[in-house]
Every structure is written in C-alpha cells, then in structure tokens.
Scaffold this active site. Sequence first.
Site: not given
Ligand code: DGY
Length: 455
Positions: A44, A49-50, A122, A182, A184, A219, A421
């Site tokens: 990332y 945002n969050w 978000q 957030g 997904d 994922r 994560e």
């Molecule tokens: C991602 O790319 O996995 C994010 O959750 C999208 O913001």
Amino acid sequence: MEAPTTVDGPIPDATELQDFLERARRTLTANDVGEFVKPGLHQYPHQWNWDAALVAMGLGHFDPERARKEVRSLLRGQWLDGMLPHVVYHNGSSDYFPGPEFWQIEQSVAAPPGIHTSGLVQPPLLATCVRRMHRRASDREASLAFVREVYPRLLRLHRWLHHARDPEGTGLVAIVHPWESGTDNAARFVQPLMQVTPSASQMPAYQRRDSDHVAADERPVHADYERFVYLIDRFRRWGYDAETMYARSPFLVQDTLFNAVAYQALEDMIALADELGEPTAELERWRVRLHRAYNSKLWDDEEGLYFAYDARHHQLVRENGVATFMALYAGLADRAQAEVLVGAHLENPDEYAPDARSRFRVPSQAKNNYFYEPRRYWRGPVWILVNWMVLEGLERYGYHDLAEAVRGDSLELMRSGGFFEYYDPRDGSPAGASDFSWSAALALEMLEPLPLALS
Ligand code: DGY
C-alpha cells in the site's frame, strides 16, 4: 511467584514490552515517506483514509506534531463537497492498482484541484482518532489550535455523509462500493455483489496488482475483484455525481461497520464541538436518527446479530461476521443485545471464541459461516483493528476480562508474528501485507498503559 498470564501466554516483563513498543514506533517511522506514512511497506504505497486516521493516533503517542501532519495531508485530498476519499496519491503512480489515472476524478466538478485521489470514501474514523490524539496531547494549546483548524473539515465530511449518502433521511449512511466499507470482500457483501452483473464488454481493461506482494489466496477472489473494478468504471462515467451514484449504483448497502464508525465519530464530534463552543444540534440530530435506524433496521432478534442491509434490493444480508460487534464499539446496542452478542456469539467456540482447531480471537468471519476462510483477507483472519474495536466495545459494556483476553491475543500475535495486516486465527501465523502501519499504531494505542499496570 508465577508470572501473570494472559489467556494465551505469559505477559512480557516491562523491558520486553518496552522493546516491543519501540518496534511498533520504528515500523511507523520506517513507513514514513515525508508527506504521509504508507499503510504497508510494499502493498500500500499511498495514503489511505482510515489507515491515516489510525496512523495519526499511533504517532500521537510519541510525535504529536507529526501526527497532525498526517491528518493535514489526508485532508488535502478532501473534495469540494466534503467527501474524504479513501486514497490520496501524493506521489503519483506506483505499482499499486488502481493508480490515479484509473479513477479519472477530473470528471467530477467536486474533485480537489491539483491533487490525485480515488473517488470513494472509507469508514469515517478520523474524528474519533483526532479526539483521542487531542485527549492525549501534552501540548494543550497547539492541540486545541489543531482541533480548531480541522474541525470544520470534519464537519463537512459528516454533513456530506448524512446528505449525499442518505438523501432519503433514513438515518443510515449508504456505501456504493465494498471498498468504502474498508472490509472489501467480507461475506456480507457477497449477496449484494452477486447482483452486480457486468458483461465482458462492460469491463474496462485493467491489470490486478494486489497479489504482487501478497499471496493470491490471501486476497479477494477474481469474481469480487471484477465487480470492484466495474463499479469504479460506472462511477467515473457518471462523473462521480453523488446523486447519480446513490440513485443508480447497482451496489447500495447500509453497512453495520460503516454506520457504527460513523456513529462513534458523531459522539466524538459532539465532544470536540463542545470544547470549541461550536453548535451541536445538527450532529445530535444525525446521531439520534442513526441510533434509531441502526437498531430498528439492522438488528435481527431471532439470530441475535446485526446484519448489513442491501438497500438496492431491500433485504438484510444474513451473514455472521465480525461487523456485528461494532454495535458494542459504538455503544449502539442495549444491555440485552450486548449480552446476546457476547454470550451467544463472541464467546461461542463455533463462531468467534477459541476452540481445539483455532487458538485466536476474533476471526473476521464466524468460523461456522459458509464463507469462512482463515487466511483470505476479510473472510476470516484476525485483524488488529477489529480486535481494538471489539475490546473498546467490551470495556464500554463492562466485559473487562474478555477485553483483556482480546488484548492478550493481539499482543501475542504481533510479538510473535510481527506487525502484519492480518493473522490466521488457527495458529496466529501472519498473512497479508508485512510492516503494516495500523497494526503498529494500534499496538501503541492498546498496550501503552500496560507497563503502568505491571509496575
Ligand atoms: C485494496 O486495494 O485492497 C484496497 O482495499 C482498496 O482500497
């Protein structure tokens, strides 16, 4: 005398704990690229945002001025109508998809000039984190001046949420894309997403990059991802017009987690407004309405759970996931509801409590839910953010021992696995992105008081 123990292992001594907290600080510092702190080392590379809200809260423990900079950076991405985007691309493109060019936010009259962002929102954690930073700050004057500076921006965000995302005045704020939650690929979005049916010719060209740094089976699955991308394509074609997005998005959900975060944020906004001498009537109105609607619409008495509401197809999505406990975090549940949530679910080894095959609280999806997968993103792994929210909720309702157990699990996961994560609830092995900033930030938030308790 024996060393005191948590549910799952010995509490480290004060030196060891201090060393662990030092590692948390170093993780945040190492991810600091100047303008913002990356949520994770590789996965990332922009400002989310969050994540930024939580990072600021963590930074506030040792560098309040840097924490304020994090908030200011995020707010630079705020749209002219008040929307606070879920990603701000301060440094242009990277190997992350979607990059700024995919969003095409210049199609919108509300996009902020000269700064690249996404076109989605978000969960609005920022006001809560700002209030916590402010409560803790020792430089009271600088902190108050900062709150005075950012408060109008926060108010514009909440006004946008309660108008653009609740134009019918239901009391609940809607999301138009699972990324806005957030969380997904949580099971509560499967059914609403299945109704989103792009044909091959409607799919824009894109290349998925989210499994470059993280194993693909940790994922979201391809079918979900296609829909994530397709929805963005719809919105950019509509110029991100908020009215059109609410009226026409094939995905429209009043989410349990999002609304609980929004509700807690209102409580925090009211406290900040009181301190600044600002009016609170508007905030109070949203708060009362949200509380009423949350319980009348999202609570299922038969199951004793809160469920998300698919506002496009007018039905509850009856999937048992951790978002149900966010009503405890925000204080939305009454005493009887809290007892059911904790007694029948959080403490149930078939759902969220440890059992012979699964050592750690609190999997993000109930273990007996059809969609449970212990290593796949929001389908089952333990998240430190969720643990923090759950333990805040447990403390609010007086379940102190259980809150300590959740804190103990979090500590053990991060000490043995590092700041990841998420973690596999079966054995605590780390998954997802490494060097994950919000895990480190929340380690500071959850554990800093411990040395005092030990002394
Ligand atoms: C991602 O790319 O996995 C994010 O959750 C999208 O913001």
